[in-house]
Enzyme design. Structure first.
Site, PDB file in Angstrom:
ATOM      1  CE  LYS A  18      -8.627  -3.097   4.138  1.00 39.00           C
ATOM      2  NZ  LYS A  18      -7.772  -2.307   3.392  1.00 39.00           N
TER       3      LYS A  18
ATOM      4  CD1 TRP B 203      -2.094  -2.217   1.800  1.00 37.35           C
ATOM      5  CD2 TRP B 203      -2.881  -1.278   0.071  1.00 37.35           C
ATOM      6  NE1 TRP B 203      -3.379  -2.787   1.475  1.00 37.35           N
ATOM      7  CE2 TRP B 203      -3.444  -2.361   0.391  1.00 37.35           C
ATOM      8  CE3 TRP B 203      -3.296  -0.548  -1.045  1.00 37.35           C
ATOM      9  CZ2 TRP B 203      -4.811  -3.008  -0.581  1.00 37.35           C
ATOM     10  CZ3 TRP B 203      -4.464  -1.076  -2.017  1.00 37.35           C
ATOM     11  CH2 TRP B 203      -4.985  -2.156  -1.673  1.00 37.35           C
TER      12      TRP B 203
ATOM     13  CG  ASP C 108      -2.945   3.780   4.329  1.00 39.26           C
ATOM     14  OD1 ASP C 108      -4.045   3.754   5.198  1.00 39.26           O
ATOM     15  OD2 ASP C 108      -2.750   3.246   3.502  1.00 39.26           O
TER      16      ASP C 108
HETATM   17  C1  LIG Z   1      -6.967  -1.789   1.966  1.00 41.06           C
HETATM   18  C2  LIG Z   1      -6.058  -0.967   2.318  1.00 41.06           C
HETATM   19  C3  LIG Z   1      -5.951   0.007   1.336  1.00 41.06           C
HETATM   20  C4  LIG Z   1      -6.756   0.307   0.071  1.00 41.06           C
HETATM   21  O1  LIG Z   1      -8.204   0.728   0.463  1.00 41.06           O
HETATM   22  P1  LIG Z   1      -9.244   0.940  -0.616  1.00 41.06           P
HETATM   23  O2  LIG Z   1     -10.281   1.430   0.285  1.00 41.06           O
HETATM   24  O3  LIG Z   1      -9.774  -0.384  -1.081  1.00 41.06           O
HETATM   25  O4  LIG Z   1      -8.613   1.943  -1.464  1.00 41.06           O
HETATM   26  C5  LIG Z   1      -5.143   1.161   1.308  1.00 41.06           C
HETATM   27  N1  LIG Z   1      -4.102   0.947   2.587  1.00 41.06           N
HETATM   28  C6  LIG Z   1      -4.164   0.168   3.512  1.00 41.06           C
HETATM   29  C7  LIG Z   1      -3.400   0.073   4.552  1.00 41.06           C
HETATM   30  C8  LIG Z   1      -4.843  -1.002   3.106  1.00 41.06           C
HETATM   31  O5  LIG Z   1      -5.197  -1.906   4.054  1.00 41.06           O
END
Ligand SMILES: *Cc1c(COP(=O)(O)O)cnc(C)c1O
Length: 360
Positions: free
Chosen positions: A195, A101, A171
């Site tokens: 998540k 990511w 993030d």
């Molecule tokens: C799942 C995830 C993403 C991507 O998320 P989307 O909402 O599908 O764009 C980005 N960063 C992390 C850490 C993730 O776990």
């Protein structure tokens, strides 16, 4: 009705209490005669929902007044572009690449400016977090970017990088609200809610107000300016109304559990049950360096790939869903987010022990 133990990395398990409440309110939300899904986002009832969600989140995380809370769409992935578009005043940023990511985010940012990868753990398939105490932070970097919990590889920063005065952008998709956080250490904290918080479709951005300006890269679409959404209280256009409503319920649930300090304690307890077992098992082992282990995502492998597949299949039949590892990593991964009860982890470990006895 029978519910499984769902170890999905996302969309993921939600608190049963929240789902029940939402079900009860499905046809008639608090005497409005309609579902939240059917409600105008400009209505009084909805304004109360979004305002309360924000207030509860501020309360949970201790978000200071000089930070804005935005409820947006486009997933975490849209932030990969929105961040450089809004923050790259010098057209330069530093990225620490600890997994897919962060890598994707850095690649997107390259479209908008100079990206320096100042640290990476790609050399050992992202199985650790590099030492970030004294990195070559670029003089002109507009920000330093991290993915704080690596959902796929199962690592987490136990200490934030020393950004040498630069803005930290994180993030936190897969560790959002899993433990207390000092918001003042960040310029931007963001995450997709699917998540650890709510249904897919909402992304929460917590951003220091002075970073929200009209001074964005030329050509930045209206919808991709933080200022557009900040000025309109996340109601510039129709927000993901139902998702925000569920997030609000989860915030209330978290407060009822005792807040983020209590969640941390519970999450540590859950993770320890699984890691302690992995550390002495002769069948399974964890795949990341112990010091960098995530409390949320626990990747592990059996002694060979055949047993990996057998385990995933038998686990599924026994009511343990979504244990297959990410397609790029293989093996297994148990995501044990806030809403996964301790009993779920205990049951998983009991099942793993039984599998070990039967197959070794
Ligand atoms: C799942 C995830 C993403 C991507 O998320 P989307 O909402 O599908 O764009 C980005 N960063 C992390 C850490 C993730 O776990």
């Amino acid at each position: 009705m029978s519910r499984v133990y769902n170890f999905s990395a996302g969309p993921a398990v939600l608190p049963e209490e929240v789902l029940r409440e939402a079900a009860e309110e499905m046809l008639d939300y608090q005497g409005t005669g309609m579902s939240v899904m059917e409600m105008s986002h400009r209505s009084k009832a909805y304004k109360d929902i979004i305002d309360e969600a924000e207030a509860d989140l501020r309360d949970l995380m201790g978000i200071p007044d000089d930070y804005e809370v935005l409820f947006l769409q486009g997933g975490a992935s849209q932030q990969f572009a929105m961040i450089p578009m809004n923050l790259m005043k010098n057209k330069a940023a530093d990225y620490i690449v600890t997994g897919q990511w962060a890598k994707k985010a850095s690649e997107e940012a390259k479209k908008y400016g100079r990206v320096n990868i100042i640290a990476s753990s790609a050399d050992k398939t992202f199985s650790y977090i590099p030492d970030c105490s004294d990195l070559p932070v670029s003089e002109d970097a507009d920000y330093v970017y991290i993915c704080e919990n690596n959902t796929i590889y199962g690592t987490k920063y136990k200490e934030l990088p020393n950004t040498k005065g630069k803005i930290l952008v994180a993030d936190v998709s897969s560790c959002f609200l899993s433990e207390p956080v000092d918001v003042t250490k960040y310029g931007v904290i963001y995450g997709g809610v699917q998540k650890n918080i709510g249904p897919a479709g909402t992304v929460i951005v917590i951003i220091r107000r002075d970073l929200i300006t009209e001074d964005v890269l030329p050509g930045t679409p209206t919808m991709l300016k933080y200022k557009t959404h900040a000025d309109a209280g996340s109601l510039y256009n129709t927000p993901p109304t139902y998702g925000i409503y569920i997030c609000g319920k989860v915030f209330k649930w978290l407060k009822k559990q005792g807040g983020l300090a209590a969640m941390k304690e519970r999450n540590e307890k859950k993770a320890k049950i699984l890691y302690d077992y992995l550390d002495q098992s002769r069948m399974f082992r964890g795949t990341v360096e112990a010091k960098d282990r995530s409390l949320m995502n626990v990747p592990f492998v059996a002694v060979d790939e055949e047993l990996d597949a057998k385990f995933v299949k038998e686990a599924k039949a026994a009511g343990f869903e979504n244990l297959k590892g990410h397609r790029t990593v293989g093996g297994m991964r148990a995501s044990i987010y806030n809403a996964m009860p301790v009993e779920g982890v205990e049951a998983l470990v009991a099942f793993m022990k039984k599998f070990e006895e039967e197959n070794l």
